[in-house]
Design an enzyme around this catalytic site. Structure first.
Site, mmCIF file in Angstrom:
data_model
loop_
_atom_site.group_PDB
_atom_site.id
_atom_site.type_symbol
_atom_site.label_atom_id
_atom_site.label_comp_id
_atom_site.label_asym_id
_atom_site.label_seq_id
_atom_site.Cartn_x
_atom_site.Cartn_y
_atom_site.Cartn_z
ATOM 1 N N TYR A 140 0.318 -1.508 -0.108
ATOM 2 C CA TYR A 140 0.215 -0.036 0.005
ATOM 3 C C TYR A 140 0.873 1.226 0.268
ATOM 4 C CZ TYR A 140 -0.130 -0.918 5.673
ATOM 5 O OH TYR A 140 -0.233 -0.665 6.440
ATOM 6 N N GLU A 141 0.171 2.896 -0.331
ATOM 7 C CA GLU A 141 0.661 3.357 -0.268
ATOM 8 C C GLU A 141 1.693 3.912 -1.456
ATOM 9 O OE1 GLU A 141 -0.514 6.163 1.214
ATOM 10 O OE2 GLU A 141 -1.688 5.116 3.040
ATOM 11 N N GLY A 142 1.357 3.195 -2.967
ATOM 12 C CA GLY A 142 2.451 3.096 -4.480
ATOM 13 C C GLY A 142 3.396 1.570 -3.481
#
Lengths: 588, 588
Positions: free
Chosen positions: B432-434
């Site tokens: 997550y978060e890229g």
């Protein structure tokens, strides 16, 4: 998306990488090259059509302990029946006991499929295979006659009972007792843990192979003996008699392989019979363990393959973002970074497969070759490759399963995704049948010194031969691969020489580099097989040629290119923490 | 065994590795070196005494969706109250909004402890921090006044709502609609997925930051806007009004972070207010994302530390087998192979910590330094280190958690073992978060080309300075480390030059090496910090000196020694699969 056995890759690995052809004409009268494809195809159908569909439901449901013992997840009993009726359990068993007398290497390939499609399921026949090996090698005639035909037909299953709470890696610390009876049997009492498929409802009987200690046995590993203890006693006429005093009293709650019951087994004066000699149980155990180690390595291969397949399917389907040359959102497969990950998975899976199959061919040759010299060379090769097949392949399984999750993005973290299950399932394989650390210690402590180190010397020489053959093609791509392979063989040579000296003169220093040494050996040998693959596939006109060239090329520029830089991690990595164990760990 | 904040290592990393001292006297009037230890000690108590005891129970119980919304696991609400009352949420928030005006780097260190003791819990304040950042940077006065004080006091929590089923990494594909109303508000309608702590019962209100699309917005990422949407509408006097039309309609079933609810959020004409300008939501999102990326990196650090601690405790307690010099069964810590694994864990954890803290100091300096040149240099450093802090640290988290399982043997595979939970929890952070692949693409695609590549040039120069300083000590051990560091800096230089040219001239080829490039950069920069640690600790008389020397020495002989061999994986690794994408993947 469901697992499909990669029959083309497997057949290629058997023939061109592991050299299964060497087994024709030897002891395996029944074996012929023509058998390979139909066997893989048929086993592939079982794996794809019967076992794969039960993989996720089995994970969700799990094995359950009831008042009547352990109940396998829905559909498993029927799947097991199909497995047994197909004759798969006896593929490599002797004809005289009802088997088909084929090489174990073929059985290994089938096992890879079982693990890839449904690792929890695959564990059951894997444990039966260990029991069969132990009885074949060490059982008396009566025990062989009583148990082997039904184990080999798959009518019954088998287990291995080694571990106790205080006796894991140190099996010699076990306390289970065996008291001799006047009728020649023994009363077995004690608790065993982590017993895979220790109980279930898929067959009428389960044959436990149990390590225990006689009342007057020496301490430690020289005082353990092996016993066969059936769940249900077997009458002289082969019919089932009374229930024996052994039962599953608990199931472990694990992060993976939920469909496979991991049992706490209680032996309460159960009736058993000695297998092999008194106090020689360790040797018998190693008969089971050696095959089991290779078979666990195949779990790594199967799980890696499954992780690759599901990641590839997802990457081919999931559309996200724009890519040059594709209209609208493109499947993420079009991103070079995704393809890099998939190539990594595919190359490592193929390398691990080749190492395992080559170990299998060596095992078969060591049994079956007609001349003693071939048998001895093969035995050394088997001994050398077994810890590498186990550890390198199972580490690969964990790493590839993790990459498979990554390809799936957020979906990969969800229980419902096969990738997530594989990440959980894969994690046990580096642990059981001797942790990968123990494999590394076995490699540097025993295998490098056998016959003056001949096994690794011959392996490295073979790596160099492959490099020479690659160079002689005058193909620049193969030449580049050959350069990497030679440099990595040099690195393995240097590390091996250092390790042998260290294990002789500074044992703890040697042990401090054992795991790193095994990893390097696996990389170099894996690269050797991929290079062989690229060489063999030159004659192929299908996509195999490009595929094998790409996998060898990728592995050469990554893992093999890193090999020379890994020597110091072996030879000097331990210096720091051995010198500073007090500052780091409070050890004086 | 329970997590204890490694206060000594953290303080050392803050001062000696990340150089937090540079923040004194700048913008942070409230900050002084004397504050570091008491803050770490106090936060450490919260982590060890309040959060760690809820980690495994929270995992077992999980967050639950009820008719009244999401209920956090038992004890979480009370723990959250203690967290908020301790003022921890506002540590780095501006004084004018009720915060303490301290550097974010300190807040990062506290966050590491939250994640290490209870990653599921830590996610809640982490998301609040993102909401606070977004409102501070882009919110209008009315919104700031309404939401910031209560977010900063911890009385309310915040969330980030980006992802939709078809819009994950490609956030520009989102479809949630925002329709302007006459009163200046917007009606938000759509479904968001993967919303961490999207609903819970720990606070009276939850402030959602939501990306949505105006009716006439351009397609893609240039047409998204950011809105603030409270769960409960807030009256002008600050009191709570009506319930807004937003609710959690489902929870994901995940393999880890069970205590943290991952929500499907339904916005059904919910009332929201624009944050920043229309169609400029992407820039606002990156304000949240940049800090969030570093904060996710800290999850990797926290989990690695926890994995180390529990593995060390187990190794120190579990007796198995004999070791020279120890009577009876010895703790497995005495085996060199176990210590090697523990040293690997410790070295990588410390390297990841230093990278994250250094990124934090750069972020703080880029805000607060008095002169523009320092701010700009710091901004470049922050930009450079952010993707590395996120990706390298979270990969480290997964790998170290896996090693932690391995140390535990069979116990590591059991749900009841913390090591097993960490292995499951850690796996989300690279996603997550890229995803880490996107971090790598950000690094090679944007960060290497900013200001003509100045950021990486300066970083590499700093690595060389550290090596020079190590050489100048004339200490042979540090000299050897310096040699490895120089060779790895050369490798990073070569790879960087190649990558910059490739991204300009052969973009797909560059992208094919992005992940391998990020891994190399992380290794070299991590090794640089560990070398700095060994240098600084020379003046120390405690066990820190031996510890830091050993960690730097180990890392130098393993990861740094491998660095030169990894260049070809970046520059040539892609050749094979780019050329053979049809044979490998059926891509034409």
């Amino acid at each position: 998306m469901s697992y499909r056995a990669p029959v083309e890759d497997m057949a290629f690995a058997l023939r061109q990488l592991a050299g299964i052809g060497r087994l024709s004409g030897d002891h395996y009268e029944a074996f012929d090259d023509d058998l390979i494809d139909p066997i893989l195809e048929e086993a592939g159908k079982l794996a794809s059509d019967v076992l794969a569909p039960l993989n996720q439901s089995g994970d969700e449901q799990g094995a359950q302990l009831t008042g009547d013992g352990v109940v396998a997840p829905h559909g498993f009993a029927e799947a097991y029946r199909q497995f047994a009726e197909g004759g798969w359990m006896g593929l490599a068993a002797p004809v005289e006991w009802g088997g088909q007398g084929l090489p174990r290497t073929l059985s290994n390939a089938v096992l890879e499929m079982l693990h890839g499609s449904n690792m929890s399921f695959g564990l059951c026949p894997m444990l039966s295979a260990g029991a069969i090996e132990a009885l074949l090698a060490h059982g008396g005639d009566a025990e062989k006659k009583k148990y082997l035909p039904k184990l080999i037909s798959g009518e019954w299953t088998g287990t291995m009972n080694l571990t106790e709470p205080q006796a894991g890696s140190d099996v010699g610390a076990l306390k289970t007792k065996a008291v001799p009876q006047e009728d020649g049997s023994y009363r077995i009492s004690g608790q065993k843990i982590y017993i895979t498929w220790g109980d279930h409802d898929m067959t009428d009987n389960i044959i436990h192979l149990v390590l225990a200690r006689l009342p007057d046995a020496p301490e430690g590993s020289r005082g353990i003996s092996l016993f066969v203890v059936p769940k249900v006693l077997v009458n002289e006429d082969g019919s089932l008699g009374e229930r024996n005093s052994v039962q599953c009293i608990g199931l472990e709650k694990k992060i993976g392989i939920h469909a496979s019951p991991t049992c706490v087994m209680e032996y309460d004066g159960a009736t058993g019979w000695l297998v092999g000699e008194e106090n020689k149980g360790l040797a018998c155990m190693f008969t089971m363990m050696n095959a089991a180690r290779l078979n666990v390595g195949l779990e790594g291969v199967g799980v890696s393959e499954a992780a690759y397949q599901t990641a590839y399917a997802y990457a081919n389907e999931r559309k996200q973002g724009k890519v040059d040359g594709v209209d609208g959102p493109a499947p993420i497969l079009h991103h070079a970074d995704i393809r890099r990950t998939l190539t990594t998975m595919r190359a490592h899976t193929m390398a691990a497969r080749a190492i395992c199959y080559a170990c299998g061919v060596a095992a078969d040759l060591s049994d079956a070759a007609e001349d003693e010299a071939t048998r001895e060379a093969a035995r050394l090769r088997e001994e050398l490759l077994t810890p590498i097949a186990k550890a390198w392949s199972t580490d690969t399984g964990v790493e590839m399963a993790s990459l498979g999750v990554q390809i799936h993005g957020g979906m990969g973290f969800m229980n419902e995704t096969l990738a997530a299950q594989l990440y959980r399932d894969a994690r046990i394989a580096p642990i059981y049948e001797g942790t990968n650390g123990i494999q590394a210690i076995d490699l540097v402590g025993r295998k490098l010194s056998m016959s003056g180190g001949r096994a690794m010397d011959e392996m490295i020489e073979e790596v160099r031969e492959t490099a020479r053959a690659a160079r002689e093609t005058n193909d620049p791509q193969l030449g580049q691969i050959a350069d990497r392979l030679v440099a990595s063989a040099d690195a393995l040579r240097e590390a091996t020489d250092w390790m042998k000296a260290a294990m002789r003169d500074e044992r703890e220093k040697g042990l401090s580099g054992a795991t790193a040494y095994l990893e390097l050996a696996g990389d170099v040998i894996g690269g050797h097989f991929l290079t062989k693959g690229a060489l063999s596939a030159r004659a192929d006109n299908s996509s195999l040629r490009g595929r094998m060239t790409a996998l060898a090329g990728f592995f050469a520029e990554t893992s093999l290119a890193e090999a020379p830089g890994r020597v110091s991690g072996i030879t000097r990595g331990g210096d720091s923490f051995l010198a500073e164990s007090e500052a780091l760990f409070g050890l004086s």
